[in-house]
Design an enzyme around this catalytic site. Structure first.
Site, PDB file in Angstrom:
ATOM      1  N   CYS A  28      -5.801  52.669  49.471  1.00  0.00           N
ATOM      2  CA  CYS A  28      -4.366  52.617  49.231  1.00  0.00           C
ATOM      3  C   CYS A  28      -3.985  51.154  49.047  1.00  0.00           C
ATOM      4  O   CYS A  28      -4.817  50.352  48.617  1.00  0.00           O
ATOM      5  CB  CYS A  28      -3.597  53.280  50.374  1.00  0.00           C
ATOM      6  SG  CYS A  28      -3.905  52.549  51.996  1.00  0.00           S
ATOM      7  N   MET A  29      -2.777  50.774  49.396  1.00  0.00           N
ATOM      8  CA  MET A  29      -2.343  49.404  49.152  1.00  0.00           C
ATOM      9  C   MET A  29      -3.046  48.396  50.044  1.00  0.00           C
ATOM     10  O   MET A  29      -3.210  47.237  49.683  1.00  0.00           O
ATOM     11  CB  MET A  29      -0.826  49.292  49.353  1.00  0.00           C
ATOM     12  CG  MET A  29      -0.020  50.058  48.325  1.00  0.00           C
ATOM     13  SD  MET A  29       1.755  49.908  48.583  1.00  0.00           S
ATOM     14  CE  MET A  29       2.007  48.173  48.255  1.00  0.00           C
TER      15      MET A  29
END
Length: 535
Positions: A28-29
């Site tokens: 993810c980020m």
């Protein structure tokens, strides 16, 4: 800070059990998310000690290594390349082993066996007492290993509650959509700014089309990811969910009311794709192979589509309307209290990785109202985290390693990415995590108070927060909205700093244990008589 993603990936792979132990890779980020075949083969302490690793999180479904924004994508790419190379090497080794009788040069004998034929093996004498001691130690080690396995199993069972599992699945569906949500949101903000300034009138329609196209079809992407997450065929999930946004549904009547394209939004698409997955699995388990190819896709689209049109869209539309009404009422009626609670509790949700489960609510509000009023309040948690980290930086002047971590993680924190500061600074120290929550609560109460007074602050997209959220703000005029949001950030910074400076660290935490220049104990700590105090 990670300078060589390939070196970091090479350090991580053996510590998670090697290529054979990794079943899936995603990110993810800020986090590298791994599926593992055997959790016990992971060396947690060594992983945390790898330079650039900010922490590890285990949520039952995946093992997550927190690396921070920007670098996680590069490390993931390098990790996947090493993983593929390792698996190819393992397969080649197995092929070589299957293609020969022995170990090559020894003509079917191992090197050890060949050496044994030259010189007889010397077996050390083992006394009965020593043998008993070895057996006892082995039994103790086995007992400890079994106990550790039982403790891990119980911990995993406690974490695998139905609610947590459902929230993680929802997060896994929507997390891949965040880059598009961010990009389209920023483009929408630019289009709105140009419209308000009456600049480039020929360009703004094109920017509006670019920013709106994804949101108009987001139901299809949600359906695709939902079917993939629940074990169905992704394209069938997208096909079933596509009916939610098809303009022709305006001719369909359900419960005496004509449907509207997009009614139910992402919630309807999510429910439709889940239903389609179960219909598909039911058909595949009962239809013979010759009929499965034709009937399973047909029945999946037909049955799930009809139920979506006549039941799910109407029901999801009612739920979506209720969410919008509740969010508006919450902030306009109990704004300060609601902001206090939401801003104070958001960091623990981020720590557990459950904050992604709020994405459907944000997306529903954006579909209905054009912006989400919850995100600016929740963003205050990051402000409290920044203030707490700044206080730690000031107080712990002697801890050069921690100050280096804060300097590298603070820019991401100012842009609303809180994991580096959480796992690298506040959570390991303990109390600063709680005082950061206090700062977030204060900032949330500030924004909520103005919502009660009639100044609504919203965001046209999700993903960015902190200072990165300013281009995406919407509500009662950009200047006023930006002023309220900026005031909330400053409040979160100040309260988080002060709470951490005075209450977040134990007494004496900021004092060096030795003279920095001479690396000697302070005079008060040296053995021997103390100097007489002046009278």
């Amino acid at each position: 800070m990670i300078k060589d993603p390939h070196a970091t990936a090479a350090a991580l792979l053996p510590l998670v059990g090697g290529p054979a132990n990794v079943t899936s890779v995603a990110h993810c980020m800020t986090r590298l998310r791994l599926g593992l075949a055997d959790r016990s083969r992971v060396d947690d302490e060594a992983l945390r000690a790898v330079p650039g690793v900010l922490g590890v999180v285990e949520d039952g479904a995946s093992y997550q290594v927190v690396l921070g924004p920007g670098v996680v994508g590069r490390v993931t790419a390098a990790f996947e390349a090493l993983l593929a190379a390792g698996r190819i090497g393992t397969a080649d080794d197995r092929a070589d082993g299957d293609g020969r009788e022995g170990d090559g040069e020894a003509g079917g004998k191992t090197a050890g066996a060949d050496d044994a034929s030259v010189a007889p093996a010397v077996t050390p004498a083992v006394t009965p007492a020593a043998d008993t001691a070895v057996d006892t130690a082995a039994d103790t080690a086995d007992a400890l290993a079994r106990r550790g396995a039982e403790l891990k199993a119980r911990q995993k069972a406690r974490n695998a509650t139905p609610l947590k599992t459902a929230l993680r699945r929802v997060a896994d569906i929507f997390v891949p959509l965040i880059p598009a949500l961010i990009g389209c949101g920023i483009v929408a903000g630019i289009a709105g700014l140009l419209t308000n300034l009456r600049w480039l009138p020929g360009l703004t329609p094109a920017l509006t089309a670019l920013s709106s196209a994804f949101m108009a079809l987001i139901a299809v992407f949600v359906g695709h990811n939902t079917a993939k997450e629940f074990g169905g065929t992704p394209v069938l999930g997208g096909a079933v969910a596509a009916v939610v946004v098809y303009p022709g549904v305006a001719k369909v009547t359900a419960f005496g009311t004509a449907l509207a394209p997009g009614q139910g939004g992402v919630l309807g698409a999510l429910a439709a794709a889940v239903l389609g997955t179960y219909v598909e699995k039911w058909c595949r388990a009962r239809l013979p192979g010759t009929l499965d190819v034709l009937l399973t896709p047909t029945l999946t689209v037909l049955v799930s589509g009809l139920l979506t049109l006549y039941v799910l869209m109407y029901a999801a539309g009612e739920v979506a309307t209720a969410i919008g009404t509740a969010a508006d009422w919450l902030l306009t009626t109990t704004g300060a209290l609601a902001g206090l609670i939401l801003g104070g509790l958001f960091l623990p949700l981020v720590m557990l990785g459950l904050h992604q489960a709020l994405i459907p609510i944000h997306t529903t509000l954006i579909e209905q109202q054009g912006h989400t009023v919850l995100l600016p309040v929740l963003a205050m948690a990051g402000a409290g985290q920044v203030g707490a980290a700044a206080a730690v930086y000031v107080r712990l002047r002697h801890d050069t390693s921690l100050r280096t971590t804060i300097r590298s993680a603070l820019p991401a924190g100012l842009l609303g990415v809180g994991e580096p500061l959480i796992y690298g600074v506040s959570l390991p120290l303990g109390r600063p995590f709680l005082t950061a929550c206090v700062g977030g609560a204060a900032g949330g109460a500030f924004v909520g108070l103005f919502a009660m007074l009639g100044t609504e602050v919203g965001a046209t997209a999700i993903g960015p927060s902190g200072w990165a959220l300013f281009p995406l703000l919407a509500g009662g005029g950009w200047a006023v909205t930006a002023g309220v949001y900026g005031g909330g950030l400053l409040t979160g910074y100040a309260v988080g700093f002060l709470a951490t400076y005075f209450f977040g660290l134990p007494d004496g935490a900021g004092r060096p244990v030795c003279d920095p220049e001479k690396h000697e104990p302070r005079p008060a700590d040296r053995p021997g008589p103390r100097p007489a105090s002046p009278r």
